[in-house]
Motif scaffolding. Structure first.
Motif: not given
Length: 460
Positions: A206-207, A232-234, A241-246, A262-264
């Motif tokens: 995350h982030a 991330a937002s960028a 990459p995953i844009d968590y806002r959308t 496997d890990i978070v």
């Protein structure tokens, strides 16, 4: 927890009523008699001893958290008197400091490792040793060092235990050195001490565009064929990459890896920790190191704090056994007494730097601009590390600051006008649509009029 993302403590804090503008530049205040909150801030001469004239003339600038609240609670003050050294300590002339997520939490009274105000924040810095205390043998005056300490480093000079300093490698800038300790030690210990990251595994970070996120992403590259999912937002340089806002990151991960990860690495807390646990594969590891969801706005948001605590993750050991999963908690601030552990991790991180794993600097700010630096990080507008530098802001830049603020205000007004215009245009469009819908009805009514007239004539 790392300094990047840290847990909160529940306490009743009294916030000062008077607020200045968040973007207002902190004005240096003379400070001569405030007691130091930690060894890093020691500036008093022991009672009963006379100060040398040069010690009386010694002054340095320091950022001080004067109370809990908004960005303006961190003020630039001038402290007088040369800090006294105890055995085993060194005096560092600070060149650059790292800004961490825990510093944002601390400003709101949500970080329990920072002493109560007034106190100088700052857990990492870089600089040059100006003096050494008795019993210090491994450091000497003139050594360039990076420093990891509980607090007290956001100032021009800092007193710290020599064991908390590490030599800066050849070719490393002071800004890079200040960006390294908290983020990279945190990422390394979570990935390899807790996570036992191995080839062909997957990890959700995350982030991913933040300090710890970029450090973790780089360290994952030292292991063969690791799949990195990053929210991330960028763009943060991750595999997926995953844009968590959308997008829903859980759905996005499962599209590519149906069994999960496997890990978070979880710096968020609350309901996101539940999602993280459910996303683990069998034999997966959840490593939680923060409660960033508690931070909402400049000042403490009691609703956000309560919501995060209400959704706090808890699990029965039988569920762990049956799920073949593990949950770990990490907080670098509580490892400050584990010198050997920290030294081992730091040595490895510095070796990796020499191999090209270098921190990414997002931006550098003068101490006078600490409010803007904190705002940038809190609004998630940074990609990499936000750095404070102790070099005084040039007079030309100080003159430009009010102009920048005026431009910001103008931009806000322009944005508001644009928003208002959009709303007005939207209303006009709605009226047009309604008018279009009404036109067929009117046409029908017109057609019906002759028929009604004829019907009336027939009745007569």
């Amino acid at each position: 927890m790392s300094g990047e993302d840290a847990p909160a403590q529940q306490q009743n804090d009294v916030e000062q009523k008077q607020e200045t503008k968040p973007s207002e530049e902190p004005k240096p205040e003379s400070k001569t008699d405030s007691p130091p909150a930690s060894a890093a801030e020691a500036g008093a001469t022991p009672a009963g001893t006379e100060k040398a004239p040069e010690e009386d003339a010694f002054a340095y600038r320091s950022l001080v958290l004067t109370g809990y609240g908004g960005y303006d609670k961190v003020k630039l003050q001038v402290k007088k008197g040369k800090p006294a050294l105890k055995a085993g300590e060194v005096l560092v002339r600070v060149k650059a400091c790292g800004l961490n997520f825990a510093d944002l939490l601390a400003r709101q009274g949500l970080y329990d490792r920072l002493p109560s105000p007034p106190v100088t924040p700052g857990m990492e810095c870089s600089g040059v040793i100006e003096a050494v205390g008795e019993e210090v043998t491994e450091r000497k005056v003139g050594d360039k060092v990076l420093v990891l300490n509980r607090s007290g480093l956001w100032q021009e000079v800092a007193v710290v235990p020599a064991s908390h300093t590490f030599p800066i490698p050849e070719g490393m800038s002071f800004e890079e050195a200040a960006a390294l300790p908290v983020n990279y030690v945190t990422a390394y210990m979570m990935l390899f001490d807790f996570g036992n990251l191995r080839p062909n595994q997957s990890i959700l970070i995350h982030a991913a565009a933040g300090g710890v996120g970029i450090a973790a992403t780089q360290l994952c590259q030292t292991v063969k064929d690791v799949t990195v999912f990053g929210t991330a937002s960028a763009e943060g340089g991750v595999t997926h990459p995953i844009d968590y806002r959308t997008k829903d990151y859980v759905e996005e991960v499962r599209k590519i890896s149906p069994k999960g990860s496997d890990i978070v690495l979880d710096p968020l807390g609350g309901s996101d920790t539940h999602k993280a646990y459910n996303l683990l594969k069998p034999m997966g590891k959840l490593i939680t190191y923060g409660a960033a969801n508690m931070l909402a706005g400049q000042k403490k948001n009691l609703l956000a704090v309560a919501k995060t605590w209400y959704h706090q993750f808890s699990i029965h050991t039988l569920s762990l056994i049956q799920g073949n999963k593990s949950v770990c908690g990490f907080h670098l601030g509580y490892l400050d007494g584990e010198t050997e552990l920290i030294n081992q991790a730091m040595d490895t991180v510095l070796d990796l730097y020499r191999q090209g794993k270098k921190p990414r600097i997002d931006s550098t700010w003068h101490l006078e601009q600490v409010g803007d630096a904190m705002r940038k990080m809190q609004e998630r507008n940074n990609i990499g590390k936000v750095i404070l530098i102790t070099e005084p802001m040039p007079e030309e830049e100080k003159k430009e600051e009010p102009k920048k603020e005026d431009k910001k205000e103008e931009k806000k007004k322009d944005d508001k006008k644009k928003e208002d215009k959009k709303k007005e245009d939207g209303k006009k469009e709605e009226k047009k649509e309604e008018k279009k819908k009404d036109e067929p009805k009117k046409e029908e009514e017109k057609k019906e009029e002759p028929k009604k007239e004829e019907a009336k004539k027939e009745e007569k």
